[in-house]
Scaffold this active site. Structure first.
Site, PDB file in Angstrom:
ATOM      1  N   LYS A   1      40.490 127.467  25.354  1.00 23.48           N
ATOM      2  CA  LYS A   1      40.750 126.747  24.113  1.00 23.48           C
ATOM      3  C   LYS A   1      40.609 125.253  24.340  1.00 23.48           C
ATOM      4  O   LYS A   1      41.306 124.660  25.158  1.00 23.48           O
ATOM      5  CB  LYS A   1      42.158 127.050  23.579  1.00 23.48           C
ATOM      6  CG  LYS A   1      42.460 126.329  22.265  1.00 23.48           C
ATOM      7  CD  LYS A   1      43.890 126.559  21.807  1.00 23.48           C
ATOM      8  CE  LYS A   1      44.196 125.737  20.556  1.00 23.48           C
ATOM      9  NZ  LYS A   1      44.128 124.279  20.820  1.00 23.48           N
TER      10      LYS A   1
ATOM     11  N   GLY B   1      48.903 119.863  30.053  1.00 21.84           N
ATOM     12  CA  GLY B   1      49.318 119.053  28.919  1.00 21.84           C
ATOM     13  C   GLY B   1      50.702 118.477  29.158  1.00 21.84           C
ATOM     14  O   GLY B   1      51.141 118.303  30.299  1.00 21.84           O
ATOM     15  N   SER B   2      51.400 118.213  28.082  1.00 20.44           N
ATOM     16  CA  SER B   2      52.701 117.562  28.181  1.00 20.44           C
ATOM     17  C   SER B   2      53.767 118.530  28.678  1.00 20.44           C
ATOM     18  O   SER B   2      53.672 119.746  28.488  1.00 20.44           O
ATOM     19  CB  SER B   2      53.119 117.007  26.822  1.00 20.44           C
ATOM     20  OG  SER B   2      53.475 118.062  25.940  1.00 20.44           O
ATOM     21  N   THR B   3      54.803 117.970  29.289  1.00 17.59           N
ATOM     22  CA  THR B   3      55.913 118.787  29.769  1.00 17.59           C
ATOM     23  C   THR B   3      56.629 119.461  28.602  1.00 17.59           C
ATOM     24  O   THR B   3      57.062 120.620  28.706  1.00 17.59           O
ATOM     25  CB  THR B   3      56.885 117.920  30.581  1.00 17.59           C
ATOM     26  OG1 THR B   3      56.216 117.487  31.779  1.00 17.59           O
ATOM     27  CG2 THR B   3      58.140 118.690  30.967  1.00 17.59           C
TER      28      THR B   3
ATOM     29  N   VAL C   1      55.384 120.570  25.735  1.00 19.30           N
ATOM     30  CA  VAL C   1      54.641 121.762  25.314  1.00 19.30           C
ATOM     31  C   VAL C   1      54.667 122.814  26.416  1.00 19.30           C
ATOM     32  O   VAL C   1      54.738 124.017  26.144  1.00 19.30           O
ATOM     33  CB  VAL C   1      53.201 121.393  24.929  1.00 19.30           C
ATOM     34  CG1 VAL C   1      52.391 122.639  24.587  1.00 19.30           C
ATOM     35  CG2 VAL C   1      53.202 120.429  23.747  1.00 19.30           C
ATOM     36  N   GLY C   2      54.640 122.375  27.667  1.00 19.08           N
ATOM     37  CA  GLY C   2      54.710 123.311  28.781  1.00 19.08           C
ATOM     38  C   GLY C   2      55.972 124.144  28.748  1.00 19.08           C
ATOM     39  O   GLY C   2      55.949 125.354  29.030  1.00 19.08           O
TER      40      GLY C   2
ATOM     41  N   GLU D   1      50.270 122.566  34.483  1.00 22.13           N
ATOM     42  CA  GLU D   1      50.038 121.238  35.073  1.00 22.13           C
ATOM     43  C   GLU D   1      50.439 120.244  34.001  1.00 22.13           C
ATOM     44  O   GLU D   1      49.739 120.092  32.994  1.00 22.13           O
ATOM     45  CB  GLU D   1      48.581 121.081  35.501  1.00 22.13           C
ATOM     46  CG  GLU D   1      48.365 119.953  36.480  1.00 22.13           C
ATOM     47  CD  GLU D   1      48.001 118.659  35.796  1.00 22.13           C
ATOM     48  OE1 GLU D   1      48.933 117.815  35.621  1.00 22.13           O
ATOM     49  OE2 GLU D   1      46.844 118.477  35.426  1.00 22.13           O
TER      50      GLU D   1
ATOM     51  N   CYS E   1      47.563 112.089  33.981  1.00 17.68           N
ATOM     52  CA  CYS E   1      48.939 112.480  34.310  1.00 17.68           C
ATOM     53  C   CYS E   1      49.342 112.078  35.713  1.00 17.68           C
ATOM     54  O   CYS E   1      50.533 111.913  35.993  1.00 17.68           O
ATOM     55  CB  CYS E   1      49.104 113.984  34.118  1.00 17.68           C
ATOM     56  SG  CYS E   1      47.854 114.960  34.966  1.00 17.68           S
TER      57      CYS E   1
ATOM     58  N   GLU F   1      56.560 109.430  30.040  1.00 18.31           N
ATOM     59  CA  GLU F   1      55.118 109.269  30.196  1.00 18.31           C
ATOM     60  C   GLU F   1      54.546 108.501  29.007  1.00 18.31           C
ATOM     61  O   GLU F   1      54.807 108.842  27.851  1.00 18.31           O
ATOM     62  CB  GLU F   1      54.450 110.642  30.305  1.00 18.31           C
ATOM     63  CG  GLU F   1      53.012 110.584  30.723  1.00 18.31           C
ATOM     64  CD  GLU F   1      52.461 111.956  31.086  1.00 18.31           C
ATOM     65  OE1 GLU F   1      51.774 112.065  32.103  1.00 18.31           O
ATOM     66  OE2 GLU F   1      52.731 112.919  30.339  1.00 18.31           O
TER      67      GLU F   1
END
Length: 488
Positions: free
Chosen positions: A185, A239-241, A243-244, A261, A295, A391
């Site tokens: 995606k 991506g971002s933490t 969303v992770g 990651e 990142c 971040e």
């Protein structure tokens, strides 16, 4: 590069079950250097996501892909050659859509990622997919025992916008080498670059239908469908933490394997015996790489308290030499941020940092047209403040003074993140000693470059789970089966 009948720019198609298809609707992709529409991407919905997963499931369960090492090697060789042959088209697309500077496409934005495919094609030729454990005697019989490494299944690979080629190929190449099938995606902000990869796969490789499916979508529901689908075995997300965390929670419903990651807030420590001029230049140009949209970039600069002003002045002077502007210009070092939304976020964080007591040394300004932001240096930053803990994802460097080596290590580790870091000092042994005390997955000593296809990349703490690239990157997509047989 295709254009639609109305000349609206680059238009690409989805890849589902071996066919390049259009969706019922499209959405615009903007060139961040101008703010203008660059092209249009298919806006896939949940139905297309489910079709892609179904195709990947069939390809994994009903074909020889997972068990045919020779086929996988041949297909990876073909993919590598297609990327090499179409490198210049991909370069122009990456510059235009991602805002990557031309010089960066000769490195981690394009040419280095192509080498990842070569690496995994070669690794697959020799990687041992079985391992003998030896024989044992049990109940009067001899038992041979061994391990076989099998493909993990269907992979949902979800990308961010900042390094679309690097991140797509760092997921796709090892997954294919392992024998997995993939639904890739694209990031909503850089869909065309990733869709171009799907077109190369469809038109220039023997990868069977359904083995690779490529989607683009502006719908959050599509990502949710991929991370919760019962037929997806592995989720690989960069991506971002924030969303992770959501993906990890969503995947728990079916106990999927998850590779994450995520974010970083990496510290560069300048020791009191360092070459201040070299360290200052390294710090300034690092934070401006791809406009700070990385990142693993070192976004906190830790300096001896007694040398704070001296080093800050040197960093500011180096930042003033950073050439930013048209990313297509070979002389440009720094391009734009990806969107107006991201630029507003960065600017808001800088303004709040100044209100909280940080000193704005240089930068802190938007530059139009496009989504440019001047290289920004903040000094006298509180190590517990928002700008030192969150971040930014922009060209913003926070200078933090420390009292002694112990204090520097404490401040560097004072973060929920643990992705990367750096140390500069003339005493190599001392610098290495400091490096080993920092809780991060990657680390640079005096400018050492750890980023390469054979080097595992990933983080500690809330910077993620697992490793990408290297042998470890392949093993993220393998399952271990232990077997035993009675010896006749």
């Amino acid at each position: 590069m295709g254009t639609d009948a109305k000349g609206a720019g680059v238009v690409k198609r989805l890849l589902i079950d071996g066919k390049l298809v259009e969706a019922g609707r499209t959405y615009p992709s903007y060139a961040p250097a101008t703010g203008e529409v660059f092209g249009h991407a298919p806006d896939a919905g949940v139905a297309e996501a489910e079709a892609a997963v179904a195709a990947a499931r069939r390809a994994f369960d009903a074909t020889d892909w997972a068990g045919d090492r020779e086929l996988r090697v041949r297909c990876l060789d073909q993919l590598h050659q297609a990327l090499v042959d179409h490198k210049e088209e991909l370069r122009e697309l990456t510059i235009a859509e991602a805002g990557a500077s031309r010089m960066l496409t000769h490195g981690n934005q394009l040419e280095a990622p192509i080498k990842i495919v070569r690496y995994y094609a070669d690794l697959l030729r020799t990687y041992p997919l079985s391992e003998e454990l030896g024989e044992i005697e049990e109940r009067g019989q001899r038992h041979r025992r061994w391990i076989e490494k099998e493909a993990g299944g269907v992979v949902a690979a979800i990308l961010p916008y900042n390094y679309p080629n690097q991140l797509a190929l760092a997921k796709l190449a090892p997954a294919l080498a392992a024998g997995c099938t993939v639904v890739l995606k694209a990031a909503p902000d850089t869909p065309l670059v990733t869709l171009a990869l799907g077109e190369l796969i469809a038109e220039h490789t023997d990868i069977p239908p359904g083995v690779v499916n490529v989607l683009s979508s502006a719908e959050v529901a599509v990502g949710e469908a991929l991370t919760t689908h019962p037929d997806v075995d592995i989720v690989s997300f960069t991506g971002s933490t924030q969303v992770g965390r959501q993906i990890m929670a969503a995947a728990s419903g079916t106990l999927k394997r998850v590779f994450l990651e995520l974010g970083g807030k990496s510290a560069m420590i300048v020791l009191d015996d360092a070459d201040f001029d070299a360290a200052a230049m390294f710090a300034a140009f690092t934070i401006c790489s791809h406009a700070g949209q990385g990142c693993a970039l070192t976004t906190r600069l830790l300096v001896p308290r007694e040398s704070h002003d001296e080093i800050t002045a040197k960093v500011a002077a180096s930042m003033e030499r950073v050439k930013y502007g048209d990313p297509g210009d070979p002389a440009t070092y720094m391009g734009p941020l990806i969107s107006e939304k991201q630029r507003d976020k960065v600017h808001g964080m800088v303004q709040r940092a100044v209100e909280a007591g940080a000193t704005l040394v240089t930068g802190g300004k938007k530059v139009d047209p496009g989504y440019f932001y001047r290289p920004t240096l903040l000094a006298n930053v509180d190590p517990d403040s928002e700008i030192a803990q969150s971040e930014v994802f922009g060209p913003v460097l926070a200078v933090i003074p420390y009292t002694d080596e112990e204090d520097a290590v404490r401040i560097a580790n004072n973060s929920i993140f643990g992705l990367s870091g750096a140390v500069h000092g003339r005493d190599q042994e001392r610098a290495l000693r400091v490096a080993r005390r920092i809780r991060t997955g990657t680390f640079s000593i005096n400018g050492g470059n750890y980023f390469a296809p054979d080097a595992p990349f990933g983080g500690y703490k809330q910077s993620g789970l697992g490793r990408e690239m290297g042998v470890q990157g392949l093993e993220e997509f393998l399952q271990i089966k232990t077997l035993a047989a009675v010896v006749a």
